[in-house]
Design a protein around this motif. Structure first.
Motif, PDB file in Angstrom:
ATOM      1  N   THR A  69       0.839  -1.196   0.000  1.00 31.73           N
ATOM      2  CA  THR A  69       0.000   0.000   0.000  1.00 31.73           C
ATOM      3  C   THR A  69       0.876   1.249   0.000  1.00 31.73           C
ATOM      4  N   LEU A  70       0.319   2.328  -0.535  1.00 33.38           N
ATOM      5  CA  LEU A  70       1.064   3.583  -0.577  1.00 33.38           C
ATOM      6  C   LEU A  70       1.374   4.076   0.834  1.00 33.38           C
ATOM      7  N   ALA A  71       0.425   3.880   1.753  1.00 29.79           N
ATOM      8  CA  ALA A  71       0.631   4.338   3.124  1.00 29.79           C
ATOM      9  C   ALA A  71       1.833   3.637   3.763  1.00 29.79           C
ATOM     10  N   LEU A 202      -1.206   8.195   9.558  1.00 31.01           N
ATOM     11  CA  LEU A 202      -2.625   8.548   9.657  1.00 31.01           C
ATOM     12  C   LEU A 202      -3.477   7.711   8.712  1.00 31.01           C
ATOM     13  N   GLU A 203      -2.908   7.352   7.552  1.00 31.95           N
ATOM     14  CA  GLU A 203      -3.648   6.493   6.626  1.00 31.95           C
ATOM     15  C   GLU A 203      -3.718   5.062   7.141  1.00 31.95           C
ATOM     16  N   LEU A 204      -2.628   4.572   7.725  1.00 32.36           N
ATOM     17  CA  LEU A 204      -2.609   3.213   8.254  1.00 32.36           C
ATOM     18  C   LEU A 204      -3.448   3.084   9.526  1.00 32.36           C
ATOM     19  N   PHE A 205      -3.388   4.130  10.347  1.00 33.96           N
ATOM     20  CA  PHE A 205      -4.115   4.104  11.626  1.00 33.96           C
ATOM     21  C   PHE A 205      -4.946   5.380  11.747  1.00 33.96           C
ATOM     22  N   PRO A 206      -6.112   5.409  11.120  1.00 32.78           N
ATOM     23  CA  PRO A 206      -6.954   6.623  11.133  1.00 32.78           C
ATOM     24  C   PRO A 206      -7.291   7.123  12.527  1.00 32.78           C
ATOM     25  N   GLY A 207      -7.311   6.217  13.513  1.00 31.94           N
ATOM     26  CA  GLY A 207      -7.650   6.601  14.864  1.00 31.94           C
ATOM     27  C   GLY A 207      -6.644   7.556  15.494  1.00 31.94           C
ATOM     28  N   LEU A 208      -5.429   7.617  14.947  1.00 35.59           N
ATOM     29  CA  LEU A 208      -4.408   8.501  15.503  1.00 35.59           C
ATOM     30  C   LEU A 208      -4.770   9.968  15.309  1.00 35.59           C
ATOM     31  N   GLY A 209      -5.596  10.258  14.321  1.00 39.44           N
ATOM     32  CA  GLY A 209      -5.948  11.652  14.039  1.00 39.44           C
ATOM     33  C   GLY A 209      -7.116  12.141  14.854  1.00 39.44           C
ATOM     34  N   ARG A 210      -7.681  11.304  15.678  1.00 40.61           N
ATOM     35  CA  ARG A 210      -8.829  11.734  16.482  1.00 40.61           C
ATOM     36  C   ARG A 210      -8.381  12.363  17.789  1.00 40.61           C
TER      37      ARG A 210
END
Length: 210
Positions: A69-71, A202-210
């Motif tokens: 994946t690109l991420a 952030l793409e691999l772990f979207p929850g980090l941006g919350r």
């Protein structure tokens, strides 16, 4: 002018670091006539442009072939770029600033040093290849590809001019000035790498941006 284009130019310029690679170029063309030095600089930068453009065009297909994946590539690539930037920032260029006598003699015995080692791996090495693949992969559109190739062209043209006038530049820029410029490039590369890594995480772990 496109913000992406400026970002691409700065990223590629930081990783190619033509000022930092000037001592290597001068060592490789030592003993050549001025005309031969210019020809070597031209062939090296044209070959580097070809290599980097090839990976810019085929980069996404390579990732798809290996199922990456690109991420994930962005995170791994940012680690590589940060380590290179850190070494440059610490005054340790990614390539030796001078060549050992036996290596220098072996290279000079070849017909042409423009392709190896100048074009690759010094200019079009793992770091610069990773950079162009990340730039294109950030937004896979025709406009992005064209702007990335244009940025490669601008930087390799600038590198050619720096190599072409290498003797003149080193005459006016002392070791301290060249070292400062090289370290600034290292700092820029490290900052760009951190931004790329943060985006990938952030793409691999979207929850980090919350």
């Amino acid at each position: 002018m496109s913000v992406f284009f400026l970002h691409a130019v700065v990223s590629i310029l930081a990783i190619l670091n033509p000022i930092g690679n000037l001592p290597i170029f001068l060592s490789l063309v030592e003993g050549e006539t001025t005309a031969d030095q210019i020809a070597t600089a031209r062939r090296a930068t044209l070959a580097a442009f070809g290599f980097l453009t090839l990976f810019a065009l085929l980069g996404n297909n390579i990732l798809l072939f290996f199922g990456i994946t690109l991420a994930a590539f962005r995170v791994a690539g940012s680690i590589i770029l940060f380590s290179i930037g850190y070494k440059i920032l610490q005054g340790r260029n990614i390539h030796s600033r001078s060549l050992a006598p036996d290596i220098h003699e072996d290279l000079m015995a070849r017909d042409d040093v423009a392709i190896t080692p100048l074009a690759t791996p010094i200019l079009a090495g793992p770091g610069s290849i990773t950079t162009v693949m990340l730039l294109v992969g950030s937004e896979w559109r025709l406009r992005t590809i064209l702007l990335t190739v244009a940025a490669i062209a601008v930087v390799t043209l600038g590198t050619y001019l720096i190599f072409r006038y290498a003797t003149l530049i080193t005459r006016h820029l002392g070791p301290m000035e060249m070292n400062i410029i090289s370290r600034v490039m290292g700092l820029l590369l490290a900052v760009i790498a951190v931004q790329m890594g943060a985006s990938g995480l952030l793409e691999l772990f979207p929850g980090l941006g919350r």
